[in-house]
Scaffold this motif. Sequence first.
Motif, PDB file in Angstrom:
ATOM      1  N   ARG A  38      -3.993   9.232 -14.364  1.00  0.00           N
ATOM      2  CA  ARG A  38      -4.512  10.694 -13.957  1.00  0.00           C
ATOM      3  C   ARG A  38      -4.227  10.888 -12.435  1.00  0.00           C
ATOM      4  NH1 ARG A  38      -8.743   7.352 -12.694  1.00  0.00           N
ATOM      5  NH2 ARG A  38     -10.102   8.073 -10.965  1.00  0.00           N
ATOM      6  N   LEU A  39      -3.703  10.105 -11.577  1.00  0.00           N
ATOM      7  CA  LEU A  39      -3.436  10.374 -10.066  1.00  0.00           C
ATOM      8  C   LEU A  39      -1.762  10.197  -9.776  1.00  0.00           C
ATOM      9  CD1 LEU A  39      -6.292   8.081  -8.421  1.00  0.00           C
ATOM     10  CD2 LEU A  39      -6.156  10.765  -8.836  1.00  0.00           C
ATOM     11  N   VAL A  40      -1.131   9.732 -10.769  1.00  0.00           N
ATOM     12  CA  VAL A  40       0.218   9.652 -10.671  1.00  0.00           C
ATOM     13  C   VAL A  40       0.869  10.699 -10.486  1.00  0.00           C
ATOM     14  CG1 VAL A  40       2.453   8.646 -11.764  1.00  0.00           C
ATOM     15  CG2 VAL A  40      -0.088   7.327 -11.881  1.00  0.00           C
ATOM     16  N   LYS A  41       1.716  10.966  -9.722  1.00  0.00           N
ATOM     17  CA  LYS A  41       2.791  12.068  -9.394  1.00  0.00           C
ATOM     18  C   LYS A  41       3.666  12.594 -10.473  1.00  0.00           C
ATOM     19  CE  LYS A  41       3.006  12.246  -4.267  1.00  0.00           C
ATOM     20  NZ  LYS A  41       3.631  11.977  -3.149  1.00  0.00           N
ATOM     21  N   LYS A  74       1.657  -4.553  -7.625  1.00  0.00           N
ATOM     22  CA  LYS A  74       0.574  -3.737  -7.183  1.00  0.00           C
ATOM     23  C   LYS A  74       1.075  -2.380  -7.818  1.00  0.00           C
ATOM     24  CE  LYS A  74      -0.713  -6.634  -3.578  1.00  0.00           C
ATOM     25  NZ  LYS A  74      -2.334  -6.831  -3.536  1.00  0.00           N
ATOM     26  N   VAL A  75       2.237  -1.882  -7.589  1.00  0.00           N
ATOM     27  CA  VAL A  75       2.832  -0.693  -8.380  1.00  0.00           C
ATOM     28  C   VAL A  75       2.264  -0.493  -9.723  1.00  0.00           C
ATOM     29  CG1 VAL A  75       4.582   1.005  -8.750  1.00  0.00           C
ATOM     30  CG2 VAL A  75       4.358  -0.021  -6.410  1.00  0.00           C
ATOM     31  N   ASP A  76       2.531  -1.455 -10.478  1.00  0.00           N
ATOM     32  CA  ASP A  76       2.293  -1.522 -11.963  1.00  0.00           C
ATOM     33  C   ASP A  76       0.876  -1.519 -12.156  1.00  0.00           C
ATOM     34  OD1 ASP A  76       5.022  -1.702 -12.372  1.00  0.00           O
ATOM     35  OD2 ASP A  76       4.939  -3.908 -12.893  1.00  0.00           O
ATOM     36  N   LYS A  77       0.163  -2.162 -11.696  1.00  0.00           N
ATOM     37  CA  LYS A  77      -1.417  -2.088 -11.615  1.00  0.00           C
ATOM     38  C   LYS A  77      -1.924  -0.833 -11.294  1.00  0.00           C
ATOM     39  CE  LYS A  77      -5.396  -4.790 -10.213  1.00  0.00           C
ATOM     40  NZ  LYS A  77      -5.936  -5.884  -9.742  1.00  0.00           N
ATOM     41  N   PHE A  78      -1.629  -0.170 -10.260  1.00  0.00           N
ATOM     42  CA  PHE A  78      -1.970   1.211  -9.855  1.00  0.00           C
ATOM     43  C   PHE A  78      -1.610   2.275 -11.251  1.00  0.00           C
ATOM     44  CE2 PHE A  78       0.078   5.504  -8.659  1.00  0.00           C
ATOM     45  CZ  PHE A  78      -1.223   6.089  -8.537  1.00  0.00           C
ATOM     46  N   LEU A  79      -0.230   2.127 -11.666  1.00  0.00           N
ATOM     47  CA  LEU A  79       0.247   2.827 -12.673  1.00  0.00           C
ATOM     48  C   LEU A  79      -0.562   2.699 -14.182  1.00  0.00           C
ATOM     49  CD1 LEU A  79       4.208   2.642 -11.949  1.00  0.00           C
ATOM     50  CD2 LEU A  79       2.768   4.598 -11.598  1.00  0.00           C
ATOM     51  N   ALA A  80      -0.790   1.463 -14.350  1.00  0.00           N
ATOM     52  CA  ALA A  80      -1.695   1.211 -15.472  1.00  0.00           C
ATOM     53  C   ALA A  80      -3.119   1.673 -15.407  1.00  0.00           C
ATOM     54  CB  ALA A  80      -1.721  -0.191 -16.022  1.00  0.00           C
ATOM     55  N   LEU A 122       0.787  -1.251  -0.176  1.00  0.00           N
ATOM     56  CA  LEU A 122       0.068   0.099  -0.025  1.00  0.00           C
ATOM     57  C   LEU A 122       0.883   1.372   0.064  1.00  0.00           C
ATOM     58  CD1 LEU A 122      -2.767  -0.903   2.548  1.00  0.00           C
ATOM     59  CD2 LEU A 122      -2.958  -0.999   0.004  1.00  0.00           C
ATOM     60  N   GLU A 123       1.893   1.234   0.875  1.00  0.00           N
ATOM     61  CA  GLU A 123       2.551   2.292   1.029  1.00  0.00           C
ATOM     62  C   GLU A 123       3.424   2.737  -0.564  1.00  0.00           C
ATOM     63  OE1 GLU A 123       6.484   3.799   3.436  1.00  0.00           O
ATOM     64  OE2 GLU A 123       6.571   1.819   2.404  1.00  0.00           O
ATOM     65  N   ALA A 124       3.843   1.623  -1.063  1.00  0.00           N
ATOM     66  CA  ALA A 124       4.740   1.865  -2.448  1.00  0.00           C
ATOM     67  C   ALA A 124       3.684   2.363  -3.432  1.00  0.00           C
ATOM     68  CB  ALA A 124       4.923   0.387  -2.969  1.00  0.00           C
ATOM     69  N   VAL A 125       2.519   2.194  -3.369  1.00  0.00           N
ATOM     70  CA  VAL A 125       1.207   2.904  -4.252  1.00  0.00           C
ATOM     71  C   VAL A 125       1.097   4.109  -3.855  1.00  0.00           C
ATOM     72  CG1 VAL A 125      -1.024   2.560  -4.968  1.00  0.00           C
ATOM     73  CG2 VAL A 125       0.470   0.646  -4.942  1.00  0.00           C
ATOM     74  N   TYR A 126       0.491   4.450  -2.433  1.00  0.00           N
ATOM     75  CA  TYR A 126       0.094   5.625  -2.254  1.00  0.00           C
ATOM     76  C   TYR A 126       1.098   6.833  -2.137  1.00  0.00           C
ATOM     77  CZ  TYR A 126      -4.444   3.905  -1.331  1.00  0.00           C
ATOM     78  OH  TYR A 126      -5.719   3.363  -1.606  1.00  0.00           O
ATOM     79  N   GLU A 127       2.486   6.123  -2.088  1.00  0.00           N
ATOM     80  CA  GLU A 127       3.651   7.433  -2.321  1.00  0.00           C
ATOM     81  C   GLU A 127       3.758   7.884  -3.523  1.00  0.00           C
ATOM     82  OE1 GLU A 127       7.078   5.286  -0.639  1.00  0.00           O
ATOM     83  OE2 GLU A 127       6.606   6.345   1.216  1.00  0.00           O
ATOM     84  N   ARG A 128       3.181   7.219  -4.539  1.00  0.00           N
ATOM     85  CA  ARG A 128       3.019   7.843  -5.940  1.00  0.00           C
ATOM     86  C   ARG A 128       1.786   8.459  -6.592  1.00  0.00           C
ATOM     87  NH1 ARG A 128       6.542   3.883  -5.415  1.00  0.00           N
ATOM     88  NH2 ARG A 128       8.067   3.442  -6.813  1.00  0.00           N
ATOM     89  N   VAL A 129       0.955   8.687  -5.529  1.00  0.00           N
ATOM     90  CA  VAL A 129      -0.186   9.519  -5.713  1.00  0.00           C
ATOM     91  C   VAL A 129      -0.230  10.822  -5.588  1.00  0.00           C
ATOM     92  CG1 VAL A 129      -3.048   9.791  -5.193  1.00  0.00           C
ATOM     93  CG2 VAL A 129      -1.827   7.294  -5.206  1.00  0.00           C
ATOM     94  N   ARG A 130      -0.664  11.589  -6.572  1.00  0.00           N
ATOM     95  CA  ARG A 130      -0.644  13.306  -6.427  1.00  0.00           C
ATOM     96  C   ARG A 130      -1.446  13.375  -5.416  1.00  0.00           C
ATOM     97  NH1 ARG A 130      -5.135  15.282  -8.590  1.00  0.00           N
ATOM     98  NH2 ARG A 130      -6.149  14.187 -10.032  1.00  0.00           N
ATOM     99  N   LEU A 155      -9.900   5.867  -2.258  1.00  0.00           N
ATOM    100  CA  LEU A 155     -10.626   4.442  -1.967  1.00  0.00           C
ATOM    101  C   LEU A 155     -10.671   3.529  -3.223  1.00  0.00           C
ATOM    102  CD1 LEU A 155     -13.082   5.736   0.732  1.00  0.00           C
ATOM    103  CD2 LEU A 155     -11.270   4.096   1.130  1.00  0.00           C
ATOM    104  N   GLU A 156     -10.946   4.033  -4.586  1.00  0.00           N
ATOM    105  CA  GLU A 156     -11.052   3.627  -5.810  1.00  0.00           C
ATOM    106  C   GLU A 156      -9.525   2.864  -6.021  1.00  0.00           C
ATOM    107  OE1 GLU A 156     -12.186   6.507  -8.396  1.00  0.00           O
ATOM    108  OE2 GLU A 156     -14.171   6.305  -7.884  1.00  0.00           O
ATOM    109  N   VAL A 157      -8.560   3.433  -5.631  1.00  0.00           N
ATOM    110  CA  VAL A 157      -7.234   2.901  -5.779  1.00  0.00           C
ATOM    111  C   VAL A 157      -7.052   1.733  -4.800  1.00  0.00           C
ATOM    112  CG1 VAL A 157      -4.831   3.114  -5.411  1.00  0.00           C
ATOM    113  CG2 VAL A 157      -6.184   4.958  -6.400  1.00  0.00           C
ATOM    114  N   PHE A 158      -7.540   1.751  -3.455  1.00  0.00           N
ATOM    115  CA  PHE A 158      -7.458   0.729  -2.653  1.00  0.00           C
ATOM    116  C   PHE A 158      -8.182  -0.417  -2.986  1.00  0.00           C
ATOM    117  CE2 PHE A 158      -9.589  -0.985   1.168  1.00  0.00           C
ATOM    118  CZ  PHE A 158      -8.703  -1.313   1.967  1.00  0.00           C
ATOM    119  N   PHE A 159      -9.458  -0.468  -3.700  1.00  0.00           N
ATOM    120  CA  PHE A 159     -10.127  -1.584  -4.075  1.00  0.00           C
ATOM    121  C   PHE A 159      -9.856  -2.221  -5.396  1.00  0.00           C
ATOM    122  CE2 PHE A 159     -13.397   0.186  -0.872  1.00  0.00           C
ATOM    123  CZ  PHE A 159     -13.545  -1.073  -0.275  1.00  0.00           C
ATOM    124  N   THR A 160      -8.822  -1.403  -5.920  1.00  0.00           N
ATOM    125  CA  THR A 160      -8.076  -2.080  -7.070  1.00  0.00           C
ATOM    126  C   THR A 160      -7.025  -2.495  -6.852  1.00  0.00           C
ATOM    127  OG1 THR A 160      -9.240  -0.370  -8.566  1.00  0.00           O
ATOM    128  CG2 THR A 160      -7.133  -1.371  -9.356  1.00  0.00           C
TER     129      THR A 160
END
Length: 178
Positions: free
Chosen positions: A175-178, A165-171, A19-27, A75-80
Motif C-alpha cells: 500500500r505504500l509503494v510508489k 531489504k527492498v524485497d521485504k518492504f515491497l512484500a 534505508l535509502e533504497a527502501v524509502y526512495e520507494r515509499v509514496r 516508522l512501521e517500515v523502519f522497524f520491519t
Amino acid sequence: MTASNLERITLAGGCFWCLEAVYERVRGVHQVENGYSNGQAANPNYEQVCSGHTGHAEVVRIDFDPAVVSLRELLEVFFTIHDPTTLNRQGADAGTQYRSGIYWHGEAQRQLAAEVLGEANEHHAGRVVTELLPETNYHPAEAYHQHYYARNPEQGYCAFVVAGKVDKFLASFKRLVK
C-alpha cells in the motif's frame, strides 16, 4: 526543505544504502539523503565515521508529505526492514555507526516516535535498543553515497543485502509503494 507541507525525520538502522533504497520507494517521500548524525566531529567524512571515532551514525534524512504517508507508517517500515534488537550491528555491519536510532525534529515527532518505539519494544519482548534523540550535528554523506543502490544494483553488497531489504518492504507494504 522546499515545500512547506513536508516534514523531516532522520533514521539510523545500519548501512544507509539499505534505508535509502527502501524509502526512495515509499509514496509520499519526496527526498532521501544519506548522511551522518548525532556524533561529535564537525563535518565528518565516510572514513572518519567508519573508524568509530566520530560517534556519528549512518542515517537517512527523509522529507515526506504527511498527507500522503504518515510518520507512523514510516516508522512501521523502519522497524520491519532492520533489526532493532542488535546493539551497534545490522547483519555483518558492526560498529556504533550502524546503531538503530530515531532522530526527531520537534516534540510531536518525539512523542509519536516514543509511542511506536514502545510498541516495537513490546513486540520484541523488551529487547529493542533503538535510541530516540533529537537530530544533532548532521552532515550529508559524500555524493557517491547518494542513490547508491539505484546506481549500483549489481554491486555485491547491494545485490545480497540491500535488495533483500527492498524485497521485504515491497512484500510487506504494498500500500505504500510508489
